[in-house]
Design a protein around this motif. Sequence first.
Motif, PDB file in Angstrom:
ATOM      1  N   ALA A 114       0.704  -1.307   0.022  1.00  0.00           N
ATOM      2  CA  ALA A 114      -0.028  -0.341   0.186  1.00  0.00           C
ATOM      3  C   ALA A 114       1.177   1.187   0.504  1.00  0.00           C
ATOM      4  O   ALA A 114       0.706   2.228  -0.735  1.00  0.00           O
ATOM      5  CB  ALA A 114      -0.952   0.106   1.347  1.00  0.00           C
ATOM      6  N   ALA A 115       1.812   1.231   0.609  1.00  0.00           N
ATOM      7  CA  ALA A 115       2.875   2.615   0.588  1.00  0.00           C
ATOM      8  C   ALA A 115       3.331   2.680  -0.896  1.00  0.00           C
ATOM      9  O   ALA A 115       4.253   4.054  -0.928  1.00  0.00           O
ATOM     10  CB  ALA A 115       3.855   1.841   0.987  1.00  0.00           C
ATOM     11  N   GLY A 116       3.883   2.356  -2.157  1.00  0.00           N
ATOM     12  CA  GLY A 116       3.751   2.424  -2.824  1.00  0.00           C
ATOM     13  C   GLY A 116       5.037   2.271  -3.184  1.00  0.00           C
ATOM     14  O   GLY A 116       5.508   1.987  -2.601  1.00  0.00           O
ATOM     15  N   PRO A 117       5.940   2.018  -4.158  1.00  0.00           N
ATOM     16  CA  PRO A 117       6.696   3.175  -5.140  1.00  0.00           C
ATOM     17  C   PRO A 117       7.366   3.287  -4.590  1.00  0.00           C
ATOM     18  O   PRO A 117       6.602   4.563  -4.237  1.00  0.00           O
ATOM     19  CB  PRO A 117       6.896   2.548  -6.182  1.00  0.00           C
ATOM     20  N   PRO A 118       8.496   3.410  -3.806  1.00  0.00           N
ATOM     21  CA  PRO A 118       9.297   4.461  -3.759  1.00  0.00           C
ATOM     22  C   PRO A 118       9.950   5.530  -4.435  1.00  0.00           C
ATOM     23  O   PRO A 118       9.408   5.123  -5.627  1.00  0.00           O
ATOM     24  CB  PRO A 118      11.121   4.018  -3.862  1.00  0.00           C
ATOM     25  N   ARG A 119       9.826   7.322  -4.224  1.00  0.00           N
ATOM     26  CA  ARG A 119      10.277   8.201  -5.059  1.00  0.00           C
ATOM     27  C   ARG A 119      11.453   8.110  -5.740  1.00  0.00           C
ATOM     28  O   ARG A 119      12.256   8.283  -4.800  1.00  0.00           O
ATOM     29  CB  ARG A 119       9.287   9.114  -4.697  1.00  0.00           C
ATOM     30  N   SER A 120      11.957   8.521  -6.835  1.00  0.00           N
ATOM     31  CA  SER A 120      12.956   8.784  -7.516  1.00  0.00           C
ATOM     32  C   SER A 120      13.187  10.257  -7.414  1.00  0.00           C
ATOM     33  O   SER A 120      12.584  10.802  -7.204  1.00  0.00           O
ATOM     34  CB  SER A 120      13.457   8.143  -8.467  1.00  0.00           C
TER      35      SER A 120
END
Length: 94
Positions: A88-94
Amino acid sequence: MPETYPPTSRVVLFTRPGCHLCDGARDLVRRVCEPAGVGWVEVDVDAPGPDAGPLREEYGELVPVVEVDGVRQGYWYLDEERLRRAVAAGPPRS
């Protein structure tokens, strides 16, 4: 279902044939990922290929192992709530 390593899916389940814990882990990952629309892949740590040795060495004694976005979320007995939170946290932001 195995794909080349490193996998491109957000969730990776490392398993081996004949592993009874892997069967339950597969069901858990499917139960968490499919309703969330999150892709996952299963990687056989014993499959032949150029990554066979390193995969078996890193994960062999721990299977099943689940990673989300490259971060290990658990091994042996997986925690469903921990996996749900990581997905649920989603992919890390780049």
